[in-house]
Design a protein around this motif. Structure first.
Motif, mmCIF file in Angstrom:
data_model
loop_
_atom_site.group_PDB
_atom_site.id
_atom_site.type_symbol
_atom_site.label_atom_id
_atom_site.label_comp_id
_atom_site.label_asym_id
_atom_site.label_seq_id
_atom_site.Cartn_x
_atom_site.Cartn_y
_atom_site.Cartn_z
ATOM 1 N N TYR A 32 53.716 38.426 73.407
ATOM 2 C CA TYR A 32 55.333 38.094 73.559
ATOM 3 C C TYR A 32 55.536 38.857 74.893
ATOM 4 N N ALA A 33 56.498 37.887 75.657
ATOM 5 C CA ALA A 33 57.040 38.724 76.650
ATOM 6 C C ALA A 33 58.614 39.264 75.907
ATOM 7 N N MET A 34 58.896 40.278 76.204
ATOM 8 C CA MET A 34 60.134 41.284 75.699
ATOM 9 C C MET A 34 61.285 41.253 76.981
ATOM 10 N N GLY A 35 62.318 41.237 76.271
ATOM 11 C CA GLY A 35 63.348 41.409 77.273
ATOM 12 C C GLY A 35 64.625 42.488 76.474
ATOM 13 N N TRP A 36 65.004 43.092 77.268
ATOM 14 C CA TRP A 36 66.386 43.924 77.064
ATOM 15 C C TRP A 36 67.645 43.188 77.728
ATOM 16 N N PHE A 37 68.727 42.871 76.927
ATOM 17 C CA PHE A 37 69.789 42.609 77.181
ATOM 18 C C PHE A 37 70.973 43.363 76.890
ATOM 19 N N ARG A 38 72.135 43.366 77.566
ATOM 20 C CA ARG A 38 73.433 44.144 77.021
ATOM 21 C C ARG A 38 74.501 43.563 77.117
ATOM 22 N N GLN A 39 75.554 43.680 76.237
ATOM 23 C CA GLN A 39 76.880 43.214 76.159
ATOM 24 C C GLN A 39 77.886 44.211 76.166
ATOM 25 N N ALA A 40 78.791 44.264 77.059
ATOM 26 C CA ALA A 40 80.007 45.307 77.166
ATOM 27 C C ALA A 40 81.151 44.506 76.446
ATOM 28 N N PRO A 41 82.078 45.279 75.869
ATOM 29 C CA PRO A 41 83.327 44.959 75.245
ATOM 30 C C PRO A 41 83.949 43.679 76.288
ATOM 31 N N GLY A 42 84.194 42.502 75.794
ATOM 32 C CA GLY A 42 84.870 41.461 76.724
ATOM 33 C C GLY A 42 84.213 40.883 77.949
ATOM 34 N N LYS A 43 82.906 41.171 77.829
ATOM 35 C CA LYS A 43 81.967 40.626 78.864
ATOM 36 C C LYS A 43 80.758 39.772 78.244
ATOM 37 N N GLU A 44 80.285 39.151 79.183
ATOM 38 C CA GLU A 44 79.320 38.074 78.389
ATOM 39 C C GLU A 44 78.028 39.107 78.340
ATOM 40 N N ARG A 45 76.934 38.566 77.697
ATOM 41 C CA ARG A 45 75.691 39.379 77.686
ATOM 42 C C ARG A 45 75.021 39.049 79.024
ATOM 43 N N GLU A 46 74.387 40.239 79.203
ATOM 44 C CA GLU A 46 73.554 40.203 80.542
ATOM 45 C C GLU A 46 72.066 40.748 80.602
ATOM 46 N N PHE A 47 71.393 40.157 81.363
ATOM 47 C CA PHE A 47 69.945 40.513 81.528
ATOM 48 C C PHE A 47 70.077 41.899 81.983
ATOM 49 N N VAL A 48 69.082 42.874 81.449
ATOM 50 C CA VAL A 48 68.498 43.980 81.841
ATOM 51 C C VAL A 48 67.207 44.215 82.468
ATOM 52 N N ALA A 49 66.154 44.093 81.659
ATOM 53 C CA ALA A 49 65.021 44.253 82.091
ATOM 54 C C ALA A 49 63.753 43.268 81.180
ATOM 55 N N ALA A 50 62.762 43.120 81.645
ATOM 56 C CA ALA A 50 61.845 42.176 80.898
ATOM 57 C C ALA A 50 60.470 42.654 81.127
ATOM 58 N N ILE A 51 59.471 42.388 80.148
ATOM 59 C CA ILE A 51 58.071 42.842 80.386
ATOM 60 C C ILE A 51 57.263 41.586 79.999
ATOM 61 N N SER A 52 56.283 41.216 80.620
ATOM 62 C CA SER A 52 55.405 40.321 80.080
ATOM 63 C C SER A 52 54.197 40.674 79.128
ATOM 64 N N TRP A 53 53.526 39.828 78.529
ATOM 65 C CA TRP A 53 52.537 40.493 77.514
ATOM 66 C C TRP A 53 51.351 41.106 78.408
ATOM 67 N N SER A 54 51.268 40.920 79.734
ATOM 68 C CA SER A 54 50.517 41.693 80.709
ATOM 69 C C SER A 54 51.051 42.801 81.114
ATOM 70 N N ALA A 55 52.244 43.207 80.861
ATOM 71 C CA ALA A 55 52.967 44.272 81.546
ATOM 72 C C ALA A 55 53.450 44.024 82.566
ATOM 73 N N ASP A 56 53.697 43.015 83.357
ATOM 74 C CA ASP A 56 54.357 42.667 84.585
ATOM 75 C C ASP A 56 55.953 42.910 84.140
ATOM 76 N N THR A 57 56.769 43.686 85.045
ATOM 77 C CA THR A 57 58.072 43.691 84.772
ATOM 78 C C THR A 57 59.164 43.265 85.615
ATOM 79 N N TYR A 58 60.474 43.332 85.313
ATOM 80 C CA TYR A 58 61.487 42.631 85.990
ATOM 81 C C TYR A 58 62.710 43.247 85.522
ATOM 82 N N TYR A 59 63.437 43.576 86.990
ATOM 83 C CA TYR A 59 64.731 44.319 86.377
ATOM 84 C C TYR A 59 66.111 43.566 86.843
ATOM 85 N N ALA A 60 67.006 43.844 86.342
ATOM 86 C CA ALA A 60 68.336 43.476 87.024
ATOM 87 C C ALA A 60 68.867 44.434 88.235
#
Length: 123
Positions: A32-60
């Motif tokens: 699986y690719a895995m991701g972290w997201f976050r949501q602050a009060p009154g705001k939309e959910r936003e992307f934080v970081a993700a990692i692929s099955w092969s451990a490639d990463t990407y960040y906000a």
């Protein structure tokens, strides 16, 4: 059915650190690719970081250089190490799993979500 359980949230002062964990069960975590997201009060959910099955990463841009995503396939767990925390990082943090495809910043492309863990950064 895949289940995701986050832990590690809490209250921390600005400049401090936290490590979030997301334990997966019921699926083939290593594929699986895995991701972290976050949501602050009154705001939309936003992307934080993700990692692929092969451990490639990407960040906000907002967390690049401060947060690190990693995975331990032997433990079916993905982590988010958060350093130099700022009050604007305060949010509920969610992990998500994508059964197929590479890492993505789009939340709707993830198939499973955890219940979230609260992170509060005081100034």
């Amino acid at each position: 059915q895949v289940q995701l359980v986050e832990s590690g949230g809490g209250l921390v002062q600005a400049g401090g650190s936290l490590r979030l964990s997301c334990a997966a069960s019921g699926g083939t975590f290593s594929m699986y690719a895995m991701g972290w997201f976050r949501q602050a009060p009154g705001k939309e959910r936003e992307f934080v970081a993700a990692i692929s099955w092969s451990a490639d990463t990407y960040y906000a841009d907002s967390v690049k250089g401060r947060f690190t995503i990693s995975r331990d396939n032997a433990k079916n767990t993905v982590y988010l190490q958060m350093n130099s925390l700022k009050p604007e990082d305060t949010a509920v943090y969610y992990c998500a799993a994508r059964r197929y495809g590479g890492l993505t910043v789009r939340g709707y492309e993830y198939h499973y979500w955890g219940q979230g863990t609260q992170v509060t950064v005081s100034s």
